[in-house]
Design an enzyme around this catalytic site. Structure first.
Site, PDB file in Angstrom:
ATOM      1  N   ARG A 123      35.153 -54.851  50.556  1.00 48.11           N
ATOM      2  CA  ARG A 123      35.264 -54.466  51.960  1.00 48.11           C
ATOM      3  C   ARG A 123      35.688 -55.698  52.765  1.00 48.11           C
ATOM      4  O   ARG A 123      35.193 -56.805  52.533  1.00 48.11           O
ATOM      5  CB  ARG A 123      33.935 -53.939  52.507  1.00 48.11           C
ATOM      6  CG  ARG A 123      33.587 -52.512  52.066  1.00 48.11           C
ATOM      7  CD  ARG A 123      34.529 -51.466  52.678  1.00 48.11           C
ATOM      8  NE  ARG A 123      34.186 -50.107  52.323  1.00 48.11           N
ATOM      9  CZ  ARG A 123      34.689 -49.430  51.289  1.00 48.11           C
ATOM     10  NH1 ARG A 123      35.565 -50.015  50.467  1.00 48.11           N
ATOM     11  NH2 ARG A 123      34.344 -48.182  51.071  1.00 48.11           N
TER      12      ARG A 123
ATOM     13  N   GLU B  18      40.924 -53.522  59.663  1.00 46.32           N
ATOM     14  CA  GLU B  18      41.712 -52.733  58.722  1.00 46.32           C
ATOM     15  C   GLU B  18      42.196 -51.476  59.437  1.00 46.32           C
ATOM     16  O   GLU B  18      41.350 -50.762  59.973  1.00 46.32           O
ATOM     17  CB  GLU B  18      40.834 -52.380  57.523  1.00 46.32           C
ATOM     18  CG  GLU B  18      41.636 -51.844  56.366  1.00 46.32           C
ATOM     19  CD  GLU B  18      40.789 -51.665  55.106  1.00 46.32           C
ATOM     20  OE1 GLU B  18      40.113 -52.627  54.681  1.00 46.32           O
ATOM     21  OE2 GLU B  18      40.780 -50.558  54.568  1.00 46.32           O
TER      22      GLU B  18
ATOM     23  N   HIS C  34      44.625 -51.153  50.983  1.00 52.03           N
ATOM     24  CA  HIS C  34      43.393 -50.505  50.503  1.00 52.03           C
ATOM     25  C   HIS C  34      43.722 -49.383  49.503  1.00 52.03           C
ATOM     26  O   HIS C  34      43.407 -48.208  49.744  1.00 52.03           O
ATOM     27  CB  HIS C  34      42.564 -49.960  51.688  1.00 52.03           C
ATOM     28  CG  HIS C  34      41.098 -49.819  51.356  1.00 52.03           C
ATOM     29  ND1 HIS C  34      40.102 -49.942  52.295  1.00 52.03           N
ATOM     30  CD2 HIS C  34      40.478 -49.561  50.175  1.00 52.03           C
ATOM     31  CE1 HIS C  34      38.921 -49.742  51.707  1.00 52.03           C
ATOM     32  NE2 HIS C  34      39.132 -49.520  50.426  1.00 52.03           N
TER      33      HIS C  34
HETATM   34  C1  GLV Z   1      37.172 -47.339  48.475  1.00 49.00           C
HETATM   35  O1  GLV Z   1      37.210 -48.375  49.044  1.00 49.00           O
HETATM   36  C2  GLV Z   1      35.953 -46.675  48.141  1.00 49.00           C
HETATM   37  O2  GLV Z   1      34.882 -47.106  48.599  1.00 49.00           O
HETATM   38  O3  GLV Z   1      36.005 -45.678  47.407  1.00 49.00           O
END
Ligand code: GLV
Length: 335
Positions: free
Chosen positions: A238, A267, A286
């Site tokens: 994260r 983000e 991401h």
């Molecule tokens: C992606 O970042 C998730 O948490 O699945």
């Protein structure tokens, strides 16, 4: 007989959506961007179930504004976007999608590690810019991955898969975690080191920890100062685990050599953000869990969590199954 009504906050793979459609009245947000907060509140207000994404903030205010909601099914393994305690207090079940994305995410983290070490993105940019005129003995020299030392911050499911991949490259692997995991140490040949020692000894630091109050800004100025100037930071966990300003400074000053980030804070990053243009930083949007197969499985688990919650059953991947039969979940169902 009426069906439970469900809001799905983005288009998700059919593998999950079809399961939901079979048993629920479904509204799906069709846009590329997440529903704005007002829209989410408006749409979820009369729903019994919600499929959320990590871009949706699910807090006490939302749960109060949506009094029929009994289950929130997050299509992600991370759930820092959800106030689980607030959900439990109201008897709202919450689920996530662990397990199925573990290897896919580790694959991508390793891809970022390799790309940083061997300057893959710079090489591609160089060719695309028409700069490739000859083989160069000093062109885009990187560092070796094999026999280097990898430092894992977090040794959960994804961290362990990262260690397995590192073994194939004969890497030495150190890890830090809130508790030593001696059995895993033996199985994977990894060595525990306190975070500061790990940072001082490793060539690649890869983050695999959830975002919690304890891990927010874990990587800050003081911690970058401990890293080797030749080291790279990989983040597929994260964004806020890393203090962005401190990372920009560390990359600019040569305090560390490289960063490869699939998650950022903020983000998404604005296109004019320094991390986007720094030559020693790679940013991807991401996508670490984004293989077709894995996103299909995530959608399926999200659907199964949702449907179990609507049926008053424990969620297969529940975060607060203790809320079953309490609060809203104790009320008679309308379908
Ligand atoms: C992606 O970042 C998730 O948490 O699945």
């Amino acid at each position: 007989m009426s069906k439970p009504s469900v809001y799905v906050a983005r288009r998700i793979p059919d593998q999950g959506l079809e399961l939901i459609r079979d048993v629920c009245d479904v509204t799906v947000w069709q846009e590329e961007l997440p529903p704005p907060r007002e829209e989410l509140l408006r749409q979820a207000r009369d729903c019994d179930g919600l499929v959320s994404l990590l871009t949706d903030t699910i807090d006490g205010d939302l749960l109060d504004a949506c009094p029929r909601l009994r289950v929130v099914s997050n299509m992600a393994v991370g759930y820092d976007n959800i106030d689980v305690a607030a959900a439990t207090a109201r008897g709202v079940l919450v689920g996530n999608t662990p397990g199925v994305l573990t290897e896919t995410t580790a694959d991508f983290a390793f891809a970022l590690l390799m790309a940083a070490a061997r300057r893959v993105v710079e090489g591609v940019d160089y060719v695309r810019a028409g700069q490739w005129r000859t083989w160069g003995p000093l062109l885009l020299l990187g560092v070796d991955v094999h026999h280097a030392t990898l430092g894992l911050i977090g040794l959960g499911r994804i961290g362990q898969e990262m260690a397995r991949r590192a073994r194939g490259f004969d890497m030495r692997v150190l890890y830090c975690a809130p508790h030593r995991q001696e059995e895993v140490e033996r199985e994977l040949g990894v060595t525990y080191a306190p975070l500061d020692d790990l940072l001082a000894q490793t060539d690649f630091v890869s983050i695999h920890t959830p975002l919690t109050p304890e891990t927010r800004h874990l990587m800050n100025r003081a911690r970058f100062a401990l890293m080797k100037p030749s080291a790279a930071l990989i983040n597929t966990a994260r964004g806020p685990v890393v203090e962005t300003e401190a990372l920009v400074e560390a990359l600019r000053s040569g305090q560390i050599a490289y960063a490869a980030l699939d998650v950022t804070d903020p983000e998404p990053l604005p296109a004019d953000h320094p991390l986007v243009s720094l030559p020693n930083c790679i940013v991807t949007p991401h996508i670490a869990s984004a293989s077709r197969a894995t996103r299909g499985k995530m959608a399926e688990i999200a659907a199964r969590n949702l449907i179990a919650g609507l049926n008053g059953e424990p969620l297969p991947a529940g975060l607060n199954n203790e809320a079953l039969g309490a609060g809203r979940n104790a009320l008679p169902r309308a379908w």
